[in-house]
Design a protein around this motif. Sequence first.
Motif, short mmCIF file in Angstrom:
data_model
loop_
_atom_site.label_atom_id
_atom_site.label_comp_id
_atom_site.label_asym_id
_atom_site.label_seq_id
_atom_site.Cartn_x
_atom_site.Cartn_y
_atom_site.Cartn_z
N ALA A 9 0.84 -1.20 0.00
CA ALA A 9 0.00 0.00 0.00
C ALA A 9 0.88 1.25 0.00
N ALA A 10 1.90 1.27 0.83
CA ALA A 10 2.82 2.42 0.86
C ALA A 10 3.58 2.54 -0.45
N LEU A 11 3.93 1.41 -1.05
CA LEU A 11 4.62 1.44 -2.33
C LEU A 11 3.74 2.05 -3.41
N THR A 12 2.47 1.73 -3.40
CA THR A 12 1.53 2.31 -4.36
C THR A 12 1.42 3.82 -4.18
N TRP A 13 1.30 4.26 -2.92
CA TRP A 13 1.24 5.70 -2.66
C TRP A 13 2.52 6.39 -3.06
N PHE A 14 3.66 5.76 -2.79
CA PHE A 14 4.93 6.34 -3.19
C PHE A 14 5.01 6.48 -4.71
N CYS A 15 4.58 5.46 -5.44
CA CYS A 15 4.61 5.53 -6.91
C CYS A 15 3.76 6.70 -7.42
N LEU A 16 2.58 6.87 -6.86
CA LEU A 16 1.70 7.96 -7.27
C LEU A 16 2.32 9.32 -6.94
N LEU A 17 2.76 9.48 -5.71
CA LEU A 17 3.31 10.77 -5.28
C LEU A 17 4.62 11.09 -5.99
N TRP A 18 5.48 10.09 -6.18
CA TRP A 18 6.75 10.33 -6.87
C TRP A 18 6.51 10.65 -8.34
N SER A 19 5.50 10.04 -8.94
CA SER A 19 5.17 10.36 -10.33
C SER A 19 4.75 11.82 -10.46
N VAL A 20 3.94 12.30 -9.55
CA VAL A 20 3.54 13.71 -9.56
C VAL A 20 4.76 14.59 -9.37
N CYS A 21 5.64 14.22 -8.45
CA CYS A 21 6.87 15.01 -8.24
C CYS A 21 7.71 15.08 -9.51
N CYS A 22 7.88 13.97 -10.19
CA CYS A 22 8.73 13.94 -11.38
C CYS A 22 8.12 14.75 -12.53
N ILE A 23 6.82 14.57 -12.78
CA ILE A 23 6.17 15.30 -13.87
C ILE A 23 6.20 16.81 -13.59
N CYS A 24 5.89 17.20 -12.36
CA CYS A 24 5.89 18.63 -12.03
C CYS A 24 7.31 19.20 -12.06
N ILE A 57 9.57 12.07 0.06
CA ILE A 57 10.80 11.39 0.49
C ILE A 57 10.71 10.98 1.95
N ALA A 58 10.15 11.84 2.80
CA ALA A 58 9.99 11.50 4.22
C ALA A 58 9.04 10.32 4.38
N PHE A 59 7.93 10.32 3.64
CA PHE A 59 6.98 9.21 3.68
C PHE A 59 7.66 7.91 3.26
N ALA A 60 8.41 7.97 2.17
CA ALA A 60 9.08 6.77 1.67
C ALA A 60 10.13 6.28 2.66
N ALA A 61 10.87 7.19 3.27
CA ALA A 61 11.91 6.79 4.22
C ALA A 61 11.33 6.09 5.44
N VAL A 62 10.14 6.50 5.86
CA VAL A 62 9.51 5.89 7.02
C VAL A 62 8.83 4.57 6.67
N GLU A 63 8.22 4.48 5.50
CA GLU A 63 7.37 3.35 5.16
C GLU A 63 8.02 2.25 4.30
N ILE A 69 12.96 2.28 -2.53
CA ILE A 69 12.91 3.70 -2.89
C ILE A 69 13.84 3.98 -4.07
N VAL A 70 15.05 3.45 -4.01
CA VAL A 70 16.03 3.70 -5.06
C VAL A 70 15.60 3.10 -6.39
N VAL A 71 15.18 1.84 -6.36
CA VAL A 71 14.83 1.15 -7.62
C VAL A 71 13.56 1.72 -8.22
N VAL A 72 12.50 1.81 -7.45
CA VAL A 72 11.22 2.28 -7.98
C VAL A 72 11.32 3.77 -8.35
N GLY A 73 11.92 4.56 -7.47
CA GLY A 73 12.08 5.98 -7.78
C GLY A 73 12.92 6.21 -9.03
N GLY A 74 13.98 5.43 -9.19
CA GLY A 74 14.83 5.56 -10.36
C GLY A 74 14.13 5.16 -11.65
#
Length: 125
Positions: A9-24, A57-63, A69-74
Amino acid sequence: MMQLEPNLAALTWFCLLWSVCCICFLQLVGMYPLQRRFGAAVVAATLLWSALFVGTIAFAAVELRWSTIVVVGGVLFLFLPELFQALPRHWRDGRAGLGISGCVMIIALVLLAQVAPPALHTWFA
Protein backbone atom coordinates in the motif's frame (compact mmCIF):
# COMPACT_ATOMS: atom_id res chain seq x y z
CA MET A 1 6.83 -9.28 -4.46
CA MET A 2 6.18 -9.54 -0.73
CA GLN A 3 9.81 -10.61 -0.19
CA LEU A 4 11.05 -7.46 -1.90
CA GLU A 5 8.67 -4.94 -0.30
CA PRO A 6 6.15 -6.06 2.32
CA ASN A 7 4.23 -2.74 2.42
CA LEU A 8 2.50 -2.70 -0.98
CA ALA A 9 0.00 0.00 0.00
CA ALA A 10 2.82 2.42 0.86
CA LEU A 11 4.62 1.44 -2.33
CA THR A 12 1.53 2.31 -4.36
CA TRP A 13 1.24 5.70 -2.66
CA PHE A 14 4.93 6.34 -3.19
CA CYS A 15 4.61 5.53 -6.91
CA LEU A 16 1.70 7.96 -7.27
CA LEU A 17 3.31 10.77 -5.28
CA TRP A 18 6.75 10.33 -6.87
CA SER A 19 5.17 10.36 -10.33
CA VAL A 20 3.54 13.71 -9.56
CA CYS A 21 6.87 15.01 -8.24
CA CYS A 22 8.73 13.94 -11.38
CA ILE A 23 6.17 15.30 -13.87
CA CYS A 24 5.89 18.63 -12.03
CA PHE A 25 9.68 18.85 -11.76
CA LEU A 26 10.01 18.47 -15.52
CA GLN A 27 7.44 21.19 -16.08
CA LEU A 28 9.07 23.58 -13.60
CA VAL A 29 12.54 23.06 -15.04
CA GLY A 30 11.20 24.21 -18.40
CA MET A 31 9.91 27.43 -16.84
CA TYR A 32 13.32 28.61 -15.60
CA PRO A 33 14.90 31.13 -16.01
CA LEU A 34 11.89 33.04 -14.80
CA GLN A 35 9.90 34.97 -17.34
CA ARG A 36 8.22 38.17 -16.27
CA ARG A 37 4.66 36.98 -16.99
CA PHE A 38 4.99 33.67 -15.12
CA GLY A 39 7.41 34.68 -12.36
CA ALA A 40 5.17 34.63 -9.28
CA ALA A 41 3.24 31.56 -10.45
CA VAL A 42 6.45 29.62 -11.07
CA VAL A 43 7.85 30.55 -7.66
CA ALA A 44 4.58 29.46 -5.99
CA ALA A 45 4.60 26.18 -7.93
CA THR A 46 8.23 25.63 -6.96
CA LEU A 47 7.35 26.05 -3.28
CA LEU A 48 4.48 23.59 -3.64
CA TRP A 49 6.77 21.14 -5.43
CA SER A 50 9.41 21.47 -2.71
CA ALA A 51 6.88 20.63 0.00
CA LEU A 52 5.60 17.66 -1.99
CA PHE A 53 9.12 16.42 -2.69
CA VAL A 54 10.22 16.59 0.96
CA GLY A 55 6.97 14.99 2.13
CA THR A 56 7.20 12.18 -0.42
CA ILE A 57 10.80 11.39 0.49
CA ALA A 58 9.99 11.50 4.22
CA PHE A 59 6.98 9.21 3.68
CA ALA A 60 9.08 6.77 1.67
CA ALA A 61 11.91 6.79 4.22
CA VAL A 62 9.51 5.89 7.02
CA GLU A 63 7.37 3.35 5.16
CA LEU A 64 9.60 1.63 2.57
CA ARG A 65 12.92 -0.13 2.34
CA TRP A 66 15.71 2.05 0.98
CA SER A 67 16.35 -0.39 -1.88
CA THR A 68 12.72 -0.09 -2.95
CA ILE A 69 12.91 3.70 -2.89
CA VAL A 70 16.03 3.70 -5.06
CA VAL A 71 14.83 1.15 -7.62
CA VAL A 72 11.22 2.28 -7.98
CA GLY A 73 12.08 5.98 -7.78
CA GLY A 74 14.83 5.56 -10.36
CA VAL A 75 12.65 3.62 -12.80
CA LEU A 76 9.87 6.19 -12.56
CA PHE A 77 12.31 9.08 -12.97
CA LEU A 78 13.78 7.35 -16.00
CA PHE A 79 10.54 6.64 -17.85
CA LEU A 80 8.20 9.50 -16.86
CA PRO A 81 9.80 12.05 -19.22
CA GLU A 82 8.26 10.07 -22.11
CA LEU A 83 4.82 10.56 -20.57
CA PHE A 84 5.59 14.23 -20.03
CA GLN A 85 6.54 14.68 -23.70
CA ALA A 86 3.20 13.13 -24.71
CA LEU A 87 1.30 15.97 -23.01
CA PRO A 88 0.09 18.79 -25.27
CA ARG A 89 2.54 21.68 -25.48
CA HIS A 90 0.18 24.26 -23.94
CA TRP A 91 -0.17 22.02 -20.85
CA ARG A 92 3.60 21.70 -20.52
CA ASP A 93 4.64 25.28 -21.22
CA GLY A 94 1.63 27.49 -20.62
CA ARG A 95 -0.26 29.13 -17.84
CA ALA A 96 -3.03 26.49 -18.00
CA GLY A 97 -0.54 23.70 -17.45
CA LEU A 98 1.04 25.52 -14.55
CA GLY A 99 -2.40 25.94 -12.96
CA ILE A 100 -3.26 22.28 -13.50
CA SER A 101 0.03 21.11 -12.02
CA GLY A 102 -0.49 23.43 -9.04
CA CYS A 103 -3.89 21.87 -8.40
CA VAL A 104 -2.48 18.37 -8.80
CA MET A 105 0.32 19.15 -6.33
CA ILE A 106 -2.17 20.50 -3.79
CA ILE A 107 -4.28 17.35 -4.14
CA ALA A 108 -1.15 15.20 -3.78
CA LEU A 109 -0.15 17.09 -0.62
CA VAL A 110 -3.62 16.58 0.87
CA LEU A 111 -3.48 12.86 0.04
CA LEU A 112 0.01 12.64 1.50
CA ALA A 113 -1.19 14.27 4.72
CA GLN A 114 -3.98 11.69 4.96
CA VAL A 115 -1.85 8.58 4.32
CA ALA A 116 1.25 9.70 6.23
CA PRO A 117 2.08 7.65 9.31
CA PRO A 118 1.74 9.28 12.75
CA ALA A 119 5.50 9.94 12.85
CA LEU A 120 5.10 12.42 9.99
CA HIS A 121 1.92 14.15 11.16
CA THR A 122 3.89 16.79 13.05
CA TRP A 123 5.45 17.81 9.72
CA PHE A 124 2.00 18.47 8.24
CA ALA A 125 0.66 20.31 11.30
